[in-house]
Design an enzyme around this catalytic site. Structure first.
Site, short mmCIF file in Angstrom:
data_model
loop_
_atom_site.label_atom_id
_atom_site.label_comp_id
_atom_site.label_asym_id
_atom_site.label_seq_id
_atom_site.Cartn_x
_atom_site.Cartn_y
_atom_site.Cartn_z
N GLU B 47 0.86 -1.20 0.00
CA GLU B 47 0.00 0.00 0.00
C GLU B 47 0.89 1.25 0.00
O GLU B 47 1.97 1.24 0.60
CB GLU B 47 -0.83 -0.03 1.30
CG GLU B 47 -1.65 1.21 1.59
CD GLU B 47 -2.17 1.25 3.04
OE1 GLU B 47 -1.45 0.75 3.96
OE2 GLU B 47 -3.29 1.75 3.26
N ASN B 111 -7.03 6.35 -1.29
CA ASN B 111 -5.96 5.38 -1.04
C ASN B 111 -6.22 4.24 -2.02
O ASN B 111 -7.15 3.45 -1.83
CB ASN B 111 -6.02 4.92 0.43
CG ASN B 111 -4.86 4.04 0.81
OD1 ASN B 111 -4.22 3.43 -0.05
ND2 ASN B 111 -4.57 3.97 2.11
N LYS B 128 -9.59 2.23 -1.53
CA LYS B 128 -9.78 1.67 -0.18
C LYS B 128 -11.10 2.13 0.45
O LYS B 128 -11.37 3.33 0.53
CB LYS B 128 -8.60 2.07 0.70
CG LYS B 128 -8.57 1.45 2.09
CD LYS B 128 -7.25 1.85 2.76
CE LYS B 128 -7.06 1.29 4.14
NZ LYS B 128 -5.71 1.65 4.68
N GLU B 147 -5.92 8.62 8.10
CA GLU B 147 -6.47 8.21 6.80
C GLU B 147 -7.85 8.82 6.56
O GLU B 147 -8.21 9.10 5.42
CB GLU B 147 -6.51 6.69 6.68
CG GLU B 147 -5.11 6.11 6.57
CD GLU B 147 -5.11 4.67 6.12
OE1 GLU B 147 -5.74 4.36 5.10
OE2 GLU B 147 -4.49 3.84 6.81
N CYS B 173 -4.85 -2.91 3.10
CA CYS B 173 -4.53 -2.78 4.54
C CYS B 173 -5.70 -3.11 5.47
O CYS B 173 -6.02 -4.26 5.68
CB CYS B 173 -3.98 -1.39 4.80
SG CYS B 173 -3.19 -1.26 6.43
N ASN B 198 0.39 -1.07 5.51
CA ASN B 198 1.34 -0.38 6.39
C ASN B 198 0.74 -0.46 7.78
O ASN B 198 -0.30 0.15 8.02
CB ASN B 198 1.44 1.11 6.02
CG ASN B 198 2.19 1.40 4.74
OD1 ASN B 198 3.38 1.69 4.75
ND2 ASN B 198 1.49 1.35 3.61
#
Lengths: 316, 316
Positions: B47, B111, B128, B147, B173, B198
């Protein structure tokens, strides 16, 4: 102040075809007393706990199967001593049995579990929804897995109950392989999920290492407990039932996804954990704050589609 | 005849704030060549693979963050060498990046991960959906997880693509913690799920042993692969990024729920498996024959309710 509840998983070794309900009940009472000696207030017994795991056998006559394996009332004269002893000791419990019932003018058969309060009241009933195996006779197979023949799909949904100062839900055996079942309980606030199981060590359908089947059992138990931030108690009936082996590995899993206790035999055995029911509080307000993070608008296929359909996207 | 695909997980060690896209791309090209040397045809990168994991930093100016961390086009002049080398070697790949895009008259930030075919064509894009962390500044915390500040929730759904003679889906993720995401892919026939991550070794919100966080990662990876009968490739960016540690433990998990390969460092590292894409065939026609066993009529709460609500049943 955090809430604690001493929870036991009371595993049963084999019950053979020739074993009676009375002898099974006597063993269940002994397990209950052992759990009581460990301080347990809530005891989780196995699925179909009063007889051998009969879906491995084909019976031409359902009447014969009915008389051998199903409970027309719970408790019955033979199973009553378990209920009496639990009430006397002030212990709540989960137990599974084959339910034969008349409802809406016809006979129904369910793979059922009940939750009984420490005062002896019936708190909740669950009828197994994910029935594994098959309905047709497979005379070439080493054994059968006829749950789809012997039971209807449960008609009570996945529910939780207020139980001993917790929110507790019930599942049975094969339900533990379906994330949907745990999620529906977690969305109702489940803090404990109780589940009994009977799982053959051999795969009926194709060769598979028995240790791999236990591995599946353990990774799912840990992952489902963690991903739903619940305590999870899974209790086996196990050992060689008339030569048919089932694995043990009863577990009590914390909402951290850690196995807090695990059985070590394939015999009658009790494990017990002093469970901090609030252990998941941090998890539920951060990583698994469902309200903050879930996106049901992207989950529609879960309810719109039953089977998998190969439907790749047409473009990037 | 069973289908095999050599799949690599190409883990990245740390990228610091001072590292350039060009230096990151150089390392990605080196990992690609190493994977090629192991026979890999499909490589899964992490990612947000071109920069440090910037959601740990608060920027008052989004313009500054845009210029430092987002890709306005993919590939760009700096990242082009990776795409060129992959095409030259005939390798398909997954890679994650921060996407800055103009759509419907306004600026969006996602993302994002893309799937690139061995001929260099863009096969699929995923944005994402499960964004973890928070949007507000937490100046008292050791680091941020912003995020929800830096990205919108993905608007492309959970999808799969025909890719290198397989059906492949993408996640990113935190999606790996949500069974719903895997299930939606499995219902579309996913055979491989690719996912970059991550993950800080420390829990931002409350003290938690770093080893427990790795345990969560591993039990979920095994359980989600098994319960959805898919191959699962999870690739970390890891190590100390400007002093902020993230764990490695990149894994390639078989549909048997077994870890087929696992990284052993927190540095640039490639692991590779010759994956039998048909390994799940038995599982899909028996235990996880969704059409035979799933009961969506009892799953409605999954889409009807976002957050958990304590709603115990009123009676047994």
């Amino acid at each position: 102040m955090s809430r604690h509840l001493k929870i036991a998983s009371a595993q049963l070794g084999p019950l053979h075809l020739s074993d009676t309900r009375s002898s099974a009940t006597k063993r269940l009472v002994n397990l209950l007393r052992e759990a009581h000696g460990m301080g347990a207030k809530f005891v989780v017994f196995p699925e179909l706990a009063f007889t051998t795991f009969f879906p491995r056998y084909w019976y031409d006559s359902q009447t014969e199967a009915d008389s051998k394996f199903y409970e027309a009332s719970i408790p019955s004269a033979e199973t009553q001593p378990l209920f009496d002893e639990a009430k006397k000791l002030g212990i709540g419990f989960y137990i599974g049995y084959a339910e034969l019932t008349q409802e809406e003018g016809r006979t129904h058969r369910f793979n059922t579990a009940i939750l009984v309060g420490p005062d002896g009241t019936l708190v909740g009933k669950y009828r197994k929804i994910h029935l594994p195996g098959h309905a047709e006779h497979k005379p070439q197979a080493a054994f059968q897995h006829l749950e789809k023949k012997y039971f209807e799909v449960g008609n009570l949904g996945f529910r939780v109950w207020r139980f001993m100062d917790t929110i507790t839900g019930m599942l049975i055996c094969n339900d533990r392989r379906w994330p949907e079942a745990f999620r529906v309980l977690a969305l109702q606030g489940a803090e404990i999920v109780a589940l009994g199981f009977n799982t053959p060590s051999e795969n009926l359908h194709y060769p598979e290492p028995p240790a791999l089947r236990v591995h599946h059992h353990l990774i799912m138990a840990q992952s489902m407990a963690f991903q739903n931030a619940t305590w999870l108690v899974e209790t086996a009936k196990c050992g060689f039932e008339d030569g048919n082996r089932m694995f043990g590995h009863s577990v009590i899993v914390a909402p951290t996804g850690e196995i807090a206790a695990q059985s070590l035999t394939e015999e009658d055995e009790v494990i017990c954990v002093n469970a901090d029911i609030d252990l998941a509080a941090n998890l539920k307000r951060t990583m698994f704050d469902f309200a903050a993070h879930r996106r049901p608008e992207h989950y529609q296929l879960i309810v719109e589609r039953v089977g998998a359909e190969v439907t790749p996207a047409k473009g990037p």
